[in-house]
Scaffold this motif. Structure first.
Motif, mmCIF file in Angstrom:
data_model
loop_
_atom_site.group_PDB
_atom_site.id
_atom_site.type_symbol
_atom_site.label_atom_id
_atom_site.label_comp_id
_atom_site.label_asym_id
_atom_site.label_seq_id
_atom_site.Cartn_x
_atom_site.Cartn_y
_atom_site.Cartn_z
ATOM 1 N N VAL A 1 42.483 26.093 54.141
ATOM 2 C CA VAL A 1 42.796 25.295 55.329
ATOM 3 C C VAL A 1 41.522 24.932 56.079
ATOM 4 N N VAL A 2 40.603 25.887 56.223
ATOM 5 C CA VAL A 2 39.334 25.608 56.904
ATOM 6 C C VAL A 2 38.518 24.584 56.114
ATOM 7 N N THR A 3 38.474 24.728 54.789
ATOM 8 C CA THR A 3 37.747 23.764 53.954
ATOM 9 C C THR A 3 38.305 22.353 54.124
ATOM 10 N N THR A 4 39.625 22.231 54.111
ATOM 11 C CA THR A 4 40.262 20.926 54.292
ATOM 12 C C THR A 4 39.913 20.318 55.643
ATOM 13 N N THR A 5 39.951 21.134 56.684
ATOM 14 C CA THR A 5 39.666 20.633 58.030
ATOM 15 C C THR A 5 38.213 20.209 58.169
ATOM 16 N N LEU A 6 37.302 21.035 57.648
ATOM 17 C CA LEU A 6 35.882 20.675 57.714
ATOM 18 C C LEU A 6 35.595 19.399 56.939
ATOM 19 N N ALA B 1 50.638 26.100 62.972
ATOM 20 C CA ALA B 1 49.774 25.111 63.632
ATOM 21 C C ALA B 1 49.094 24.145 62.670
ATOM 22 N N PRO B 2 48.493 24.605 61.544
ATOM 23 C CA PRO B 2 47.817 23.639 60.652
ATOM 24 C C PRO B 2 48.760 22.620 60.023
ATOM 25 N N ILE B 3 50.066 22.893 60.068
ATOM 26 C CA ILE B 3 51.039 21.933 59.545
ATOM 27 C C ILE B 3 51.578 21.060 60.663
ATOM 28 N N LEU B 4 51.972 21.694 61.779
ATOM 29 C CA LEU B 4 52.609 20.956 62.858
ATOM 30 C C LEU B 4 51.634 20.059 63.624
ATOM 31 N N VAL B 5 50.395 20.528 63.831
ATOM 32 C CA VAL B 5 49.447 19.735 64.621
ATOM 33 C C VAL B 5 49.196 18.363 63.987
ATOM 34 N N PRO B 6 48.801 18.274 62.713
ATOM 35 C CA PRO B 6 48.599 16.932 62.148
ATOM 36 C C PRO B 6 49.902 16.150 61.982
ATOM 37 N N LEU B 7 51.021 16.854 61.762
ATOM 38 C CA LEU B 7 52.302 16.153 61.618
ATOM 39 C C LEU B 7 52.703 15.488 62.935
ATOM 40 N N ILE B 8 52.583 16.231 64.029
ATOM 41 C CA ILE B 8 52.919 15.673 65.341
ATOM 42 C C ILE B 8 51.909 14.597 65.734
#
Length: 508
Positions: A85-90, A8-15
């Motif tokens: 991944v959480v740090t990047t998203t925040l 999900a953390p890869i596909l969601v922003p890619l899509i």
């Protein structure tokens, strides 16, 4: 479905990025912003779900295409990758918010490139294969080229070209290192590499060391270790505020890769390669730390000072990770998100100052039109946080690091960490005094009474609130980072998880 969560953390922003690219020509910015925020909400939900799953202590392995790990590409989630991944998203949330104040309209394909960069960052943190790490490096770098150069001219184009050329050279070196490792060891899966490096014959040790050394040089270049940091201050200072703020996580990708490889492939169980490069990294990290502090003192622009603060945090993390003790790694992992949030806030404050001062920009001059108290308050909180003064998270991270430093390294580490902090205090105090505590007025015309756009104020405040939250929740966060350090220093668990995961055989 839970076993597919790692995607999900890869596909969601890619899509999301692909969808926004298709919508650009037919819809206005409001539609693009709405789509970007929907994607960000989904990304945050998936990142937090991964963090909850990883906090249970397990290591999830996902075989892409259901190929065996020694042949195919592996994605994996442990405490460290979930935390990154959480740090990047925040970090991405306030960066996107800041851009939505209006800069996103001036940058070609901004929202698409922003999402694709998030996909590259998250992919780099989740991959268990070094070649796939290279692929995700290139994804995030290509999108960063577009974000940096879009709408730019003059000095930004010049700095951007230096950034592009340097990273292309580093990527070429990365490919050479990968070719050598694959030719010598027959795999690029991190777990398999760790096993095969333990079995290296003494007669092959020199060439294997050379290949591993090239790999470490690449990671150090991505993390901006001395002398490979000369490109960073000018590049980051010329980038738009929202982009520069997101770029604060870029050096952490190199540090993450270095920590992952060092603990997994060059740990105490690595035989002839145990502790490979550790002392060298520690020495260069200490020097980087001191020179970054000197750069903060000598900066003539606030954005340049913010860029050197990124280097100062990178040097601190190099020291923490090179010491390779559970306590120092834990302190470094606590300090890592703090340094991203605080430096990003400083870039945003610098942009606000630049706009409010008109022709003077963000130059640190002895006289200039006075700035609003609100801007000065934002600067003060960001400066206290990033330089490591109590009671904010920077102080806690450095205190824990110094407390965990082994006796054999106390002298050098204390001198470098405390000395660089002192230089940072001097530099930021000098900058704050000249920008916000005016004695004389400049003869240059100033802009009309400024107001900070709501999105910009909200984004900067959110980043500063992250730092305050890290301080308030220091105990549970440090418990998590301590468990993460323990997991990293037990590489056999990682190796066993990856090697024991096999394809799921299905009936025809």
């Amino acid at each position: 479905m839970t076993q597919h969560l790692v995607l999900a953390p890869i596909l969601v922003p890619l899509i999301t990025g692909a969808a926004l690219l298709l919508l650009e020509r037919r819809h206005d910015s409001q539609v693009l912003r709405t789509g970007a925020w929907i994607g960000m909400a989904l990304l945050l939900a998936s990142a937090l779900a991964l963090l909850v799953r990883a906090s249970q202590g397990g290591i999830d392995v996902y075989l892409m295409g259901d190929w065996p790990s020694r042949l195919g590409i592996v994605l994996m989630v442990d405490r460290l990758s979930a935390m990154m991944v959480v740090t990047t998203t925040l970090l991405a949330i306030p960066c996107l918010l800041y851009a939505c104040a209006g800069w996103d309209k001036r940058a070609l394909h901004f929202h698409s490139l922003f999402q694709i960069q998030l996909a590259g960052l998250n992919g780099a943190f989740l991959t268990g294969d070094i070649f796939n790490l290279f692929v995700f490096f290139e994804v995030l770098l290509i999108s960063s080229f577009g974000l940096l150069l879009s709408g730019g001219r003059g000095d930004r184009m010049k700095a951007g070209m230096h950034y592009v050329v340097f990273n292309i050279a580093a990527s070429t070196l990365f490919l050479i290192a990968l070719g050598l490792l694959y030719g010598l060891l027959g795999t690029l899966n991190m777990a398999e590499l760790a096993v095969r490096l333990r079995e290296v014959a003494p007669e092959d040790l020199a060439i294997v060391r050379a290949a591993c050394g090239l790999l470490l040089v690449v990671f150090c270049s991505k993390a901006a270790l001395l002398p490979l940091y000369l490109w960073l201050p000018e590049t980051y200072s010329r980038a738009p505020a929202a982009v520069a703020a997101l770029f604060t996580i870029m050096t952490k990708v190199g540090l993450y890769a270095l920590l992952r490889v060092s603990t997994l492939m060059f740990g105490d169980e690595a035989g002839l390669l145990a502790g490979f490069g550790r002392d060298t990294l520690l020495a260069f990290g200490l020097v980087t730390l001191v020179l970054a502090g000197v750069g903060v003192v000598g900066s003539q622009r606030l954005r340049i000072g913010a860029a050197y603060l990124v280097l100062l945090s990178a040097g601190t993390l190099f020291v923490a990770f090179a010491l390779a003790e559970p306590g120092t790694i834990s302190a470094g992992l606590y300090y890592l998100p703090h340094s991203c949030f605080a430096a990003a806030a400083m870039f945003m404050v610098a942009h606000i100052v630049q706009r409010e001062r008109g022709l003077l920009g963000d130059r640190v001059l002895p006289t200039a039109p006075p700035l609003p108290k609100l801007t000065g308050s934002l600067y003060l909180i960001a400066a206290v946080s990033i330089v490591g003064l109590p009671p904010l998270s920077g102080f806690i991270g450095k205190f824990v690091l110094l407390d965990a430093t082994p006796d054999t390294a106390v002298g050098w580490v204390y001198t470098a960490v405390l000395g660089s902090s002192l230089l940072g205090i001097i530099g930021l105090t000098r900058t704050g005094t000249r920008l916000f505590w005016r004695v004389e007025e400049s003869d240059l015309p100033g802009p009309p009474p400024p107001t900070i756009p709501g999105f910009e104020l909200a984004a900067t405040t959110l980043l500063l609130a992250y730092g305050i939250a890290l301080s308030v929740a220091a105990e549970p966060v440090l418990r998590y980072t301590q468990a993460t350090a323990t997991q990293l220093l037990s590489p056999d668990d990682y190796i066993e998880s990856v090697r024991s995961t096999g394809p799921q055989l299905r009936a025809p």
